[in-house]
Design a protein around this motif. Structure first.
Motif, PDB file in Angstrom:
ATOM      1  N   ASP A 136       0.853  -1.178   0.000  1.00 16.14           N
ATOM      2  CA  ASP A 136       0.000   0.000   0.000  1.00 16.14           C
ATOM      3  C   ASP A 136       0.893   1.235   0.000  1.00 16.14           C
ATOM      4  N   LEU A 137       0.629   2.156  -0.906  1.00 19.13           N
ATOM      5  CA  LEU A 137       1.389   3.394  -1.000  1.00 19.13           C
ATOM      6  C   LEU A 137       0.518   4.538  -0.501  1.00 19.13           C
ATOM      7  N   VAL A 138       0.936   5.183   0.586  1.00 18.29           N
ATOM      8  CA  VAL A 138       0.203   6.290   1.187  1.00 18.29           C
ATOM      9  C   VAL A 138       0.877   7.588   0.766  1.00 18.29           C
ATOM     10  N   LEU A 139       0.150   8.453   0.076  1.00 22.66           N
ATOM     11  CA  LEU A 139       0.715   9.709  -0.421  1.00 22.66           C
ATOM     12  C   LEU A 139       1.036  10.656   0.725  1.00 22.66           C
ATOM     13  N   ARG A 140       2.234  11.258   0.679  1.00 25.05           N
ATOM     14  CA  ARG A 140       2.654  12.223   1.693  1.00 25.05           C
ATOM     15  C   ARG A 140       2.939  13.587   1.076  1.00 25.05           C
ATOM     16  N   ARG A 141       4.014  13.717   0.346  1.00 22.12           N
ATOM     17  CA  ARG A 141       4.362  14.993  -0.275  1.00 22.12           C
ATOM     18  C   ARG A 141       4.626  14.766  -1.764  1.00 22.12           C
ATOM     19  N   HIS A 142       4.452  15.808  -2.533  1.00 23.58           N
ATOM     20  CA  HIS A 142       4.815  15.740  -3.947  1.00 23.58           C
ATOM     21  C   HIS A 142       5.162  17.145  -4.418  1.00 23.58           C
ATOM     22  N   ARG A 143       6.039  17.226  -5.411  1.00 21.94           N
ATOM     23  CA  ARG A 143       6.484  18.504  -5.958  1.00 21.94           C
ATOM     24  C   ARG A 143       6.440  18.437  -7.472  1.00 21.94           C
ATOM     25  N   LEU A 144       5.632  19.299  -8.060  1.00 22.87           N
ATOM     26  CA  LEU A 144       5.507  19.362  -9.509  1.00 22.87           C
ATOM     27  C   LEU A 144       6.577  20.274 -10.098  1.00 22.87           C
ATOM     28  N   PRO A 145       6.957  20.073 -11.346  1.00 24.99           N
ATOM     29  CA  PRO A 145       7.906  21.004 -11.980  1.00 24.99           C
ATOM     30  C   PRO A 145       7.220  22.316 -12.300  1.00 24.99           C
ATOM     31  N   ASN A 146       8.005  23.393 -12.363  1.00 19.22           N
ATOM     32  CA  ASN A 146       7.409  24.672 -12.753  1.00 19.22           C
ATOM     33  C   ASN A 146       7.060  24.656 -14.237  1.00 19.22           C
ATOM     34  N   GLU A 147       6.223  25.598 -14.633  1.00 20.91           N
ATOM     35  CA  GLU A 147       5.660  25.573 -15.982  1.00 20.91           C
ATOM     36  C   GLU A 147       6.721  25.759 -17.054  1.00 20.91           C
ATOM     37  N   GLY A 148       7.730  26.609 -16.781  1.00 31.45           N
ATOM     38  CA  GLY A 148       8.792  26.809 -17.766  1.00 31.45           C
ATOM     39  C   GLY A 148       9.601  25.549 -18.000  1.00 31.45           C
ATOM     40  N   LEU A 149       9.942  24.848 -16.909  1.00 32.04           N
ATOM     41  CA  LEU A 149      10.704  23.616 -17.046  1.00 32.04           C
ATOM     42  C   LEU A 149       9.878  22.532 -17.724  1.00 32.04           C
ATOM     43  N   ARG A 150       8.579  22.481 -17.434  1.00 31.52           N
ATOM     44  CA  ARG A 150       7.723  21.491 -18.069  1.00 31.52           C
ATOM     45  C   ARG A 150       7.668  21.703 -19.585  1.00 31.52           C
ATOM     46  N   LYS A 151       7.523  22.959 -20.020  1.00 27.93           N
ATOM     47  CA  LYS A 151       7.466  23.240 -21.449  1.00 27.93           C
ATOM     48  C   LYS A 151       8.778  22.869 -22.132  1.00 27.93           C
ATOM     49  N   GLU A 152       9.886  23.152 -21.459  1.00 27.81           N
ATOM     50  CA  GLU A 152      11.186  22.815 -22.052  1.00 27.81           C
ATOM     51  C   GLU A 152      11.373  21.314 -22.153  1.00 27.81           C
ATOM     52  N   ALA A 153      10.919  20.565 -21.140  1.00 23.30           N
ATOM     53  CA  ALA A 153      11.073  19.111 -21.156  1.00 23.30           C
ATOM     54  C   ALA A 153      10.142  18.443 -22.161  1.00 23.30           C
ATOM     55  N   MET A 154       9.003  19.081 -22.475  1.00 16.23           N
ATOM     56  CA  MET A 154       8.035  18.484 -23.387  1.00 16.23           C
ATOM     57  C   MET A 154       8.307  18.813 -24.853  1.00 16.23           C
ATOM     58  N   LYS A 155       9.365  19.564 -25.134  1.00 12.56           N
ATOM     59  CA  LYS A 155       9.658  19.902 -26.521  1.00 12.56           C
ATOM     60  C   LYS A 155      10.016  18.649 -27.310  1.00 12.56           C
ATOM     61  N   THR A 156       9.553  18.609 -28.550  1.00 11.61           N
ATOM     62  CA  THR A 156       9.878  17.499 -29.442  1.00 11.61           C
ATOM     63  C   THR A 156      10.461  18.052 -30.730  1.00 11.61           C
ATOM     64  N   ALA A 157      11.290  17.261 -31.370  1.00 12.10           N
ATOM     65  CA  ALA A 157      11.905  17.679 -32.622  1.00 12.10           C
ATOM     66  C   ALA A 157      10.874  17.650 -33.739  1.00 12.10           C
ATOM     67  N   PRO A 158      10.946  18.594 -34.673  1.00 18.71           N
ATOM     68  CA  PRO A 158       9.991  18.588 -35.798  1.00 18.71           C
ATOM     69  C   PRO A 158      10.179  17.353 -36.662  1.00 18.71           C
ATOM     70  N   ASP A 159       9.076  16.854 -37.180  1.00 20.09           N
ATOM     71  CA  ASP A 159       9.101  15.656 -38.016  1.00 20.09           C
ATOM     72  C   ASP A 159       9.335  16.059 -39.469  1.00 20.09           C
ATOM     73  N   HIS A 160      10.558  15.773 -39.952  1.00 19.34           N
ATOM     74  CA  HIS A 160      10.907  16.101 -41.337  1.00 19.34           C
ATOM     75  C   HIS A 160      10.820  14.892 -42.261  1.00 19.34           C
ATOM     76  N   THR A 161      10.308  13.792 -41.759  1.00 19.66           N
ATOM     77  CA  THR A 161      10.247  12.589 -42.589  1.00 19.66           C
ATOM     78  C   THR A 161       9.178  12.704 -43.685  1.00 19.66           C
ATOM     79  N   LYS A 162       8.074  13.382 -43.397  1.00 17.76           N
ATOM     80  CA  LYS A 162       7.017  13.518 -44.386  1.00 17.76           C
ATOM     81  C   LYS A 162       7.244  14.782 -45.217  1.00 17.76           C
ATOM     82  N   LYS A 163       7.272  14.626 -46.534  1.00 20.08           N
ATOM     83  CA  LYS A 163       7.437  15.760 -47.423  1.00 20.08           C
ATOM     84  C   LYS A 163       6.073  16.391 -47.710  1.00 20.08           C
TER      85      LYS A 163
END
Length: 316
Positions: free
Chosen positions: A226-253
């Motif tokens: 059983d896992l009892v939740l105690r504390r949690h810390r989310l990333p800030n919005e700027g760091l989240r946006k930077e981590a979620m960046k993906t490279a553009p897909d150039h495979t399709k012409k």
């Protein structure tokens, strides 16, 4: 921190290339650490997590006094170990009177702490406490299924965050195709309450069903807790946006002059250049061309045609 060095051997160069950012990342490695004080429950749990993820995990058995993930400056050693071992996840166990059997699960981004989830471990049962047929035991390196049961994983923010972290911790390698014969285990996470989650590990037993798809039965093989939740810390919005960046897909012409229409479907425009028919060369000469030329010549000079004698007439 580690000193940045240029590779002097081919082996060192391959290691740096393996750690470099990629469009398709490798499977995430997990760093397993002990705090200043740990209980027997945490020691057994950390060992079993290491065995379940043995191919992609690094376990340190020394006590770490200076690691306090939720405090400012207490995450420096964590980031050092992440850079040293190239791990993207970590599991940290500690035990105290205020927080007994405490487990901290977190993720790294660019070797810096990204987010944290702290849970308390209760009702822990190890692998050795389950009796089952060893033939159905999960094999090392297989792809597990993960089932989340309960509305709390969609409505409670703490459970949403825990769900994201558990998926990264348990899912293994990201694949596109899955062989049904290789599916032999499943993690089941049940939201008992907004602050409590029951986690169990089961083996999948395939049986005949009379159809192509076999019937599956769950056999609990452990560990479970059983896992009892105690504390949690989310990333800030700027760091989240930077981590979620993906490279553009150039495979399709991009197709020019092509568009989609909801009624007509895929439509396109075709451009035809002006056709200069007068300058086009004929492939062959028709038989009637000589006659046309003779008639055209006679029309220009009618007297010349009349001076000729008719065929078959004599002179007078």
């Amino acid at each position: 921190m580690l000193k940045i060095k240029t590779p002097k051997t081919h082996r060192g160069k391959r290691v740096l290339e393996k750690r470099a950012p990629k469009l398709v990342e490798n499977e995430k490695k997990t760093l397993i650490l002990h705090g200043t004080k740990t209980s027997n429950v945490l020691n057994s749990l950390l060992t079993e997590i290491y065995h379940l993820k043995k191919e992609n995990s690094v376990k340190y058995t020394r006590r770490n006094d200076n690691i306090r993930p939720f405090e400012a400056g207490g995450e420096t050693n964590l980031e050092f170990f992440s850079q040293k071992t190239d791990c993207a996840l970590f599991v940290f166990g500690s035990h105290s009177k205020k927080r007994p059997d405490n487990l901290v699960i977190g993720r790294f981004y660019d070797h810096h702490v990204y987010d944290l989830v702290e849970v308390g471990v209760e009702n822990f049962r190890s692998l050795q406490s389950f009796s089952y047929d060893k033939k159905v035991a999960p094999k090392m390196g297989t792809k597990p299924l993960i089932a989340f049961v309960g509305e709390g994983f969609e409505s409670v923010d703490e459970l949403k965050h825990l769900k994201e972290v558990l998926i990264d911790l348990l899912r293994g390698e990201v694949i596109e195709n899955l062989n049904l014969a290789g599916v032999d285990r499943c993690y089941i996470c049940t939201a008992v309450s907004p602050k409590k989650v029951f986690l169990s590990h089961c083996a999948l037993k395939l049986k005949k069903s009379g159809t192509i798809v076999p019937r599956m039965e769950l056999v609990e093989v452990g560990p479970s807790m059983d896992l009892v939740l105690r504390r949690h810390r989310l990333p800030n919005e700027g760091l989240r946006k930077e981590a979620m960046k993906t490279a553009p897909d150039h495979t399709k012409k991009k197709l020019k002059n092509v568009k989609g229409d909801p009624l007509l479907g895929k439509t396109g425009k075709v451009y035809i250049p002006d056709q200069k028919l007068g300058e086009m060369a004929l492939p062959n000469k028709a038989k009637g061309v000589k006659r046309e030329r003779r008639e055209a010549r006679n029309n220009k000079d009618p007297n010349k045609q009349a001076s000729k004698k008719p065929k078959g007439e004599g002179s007078t």
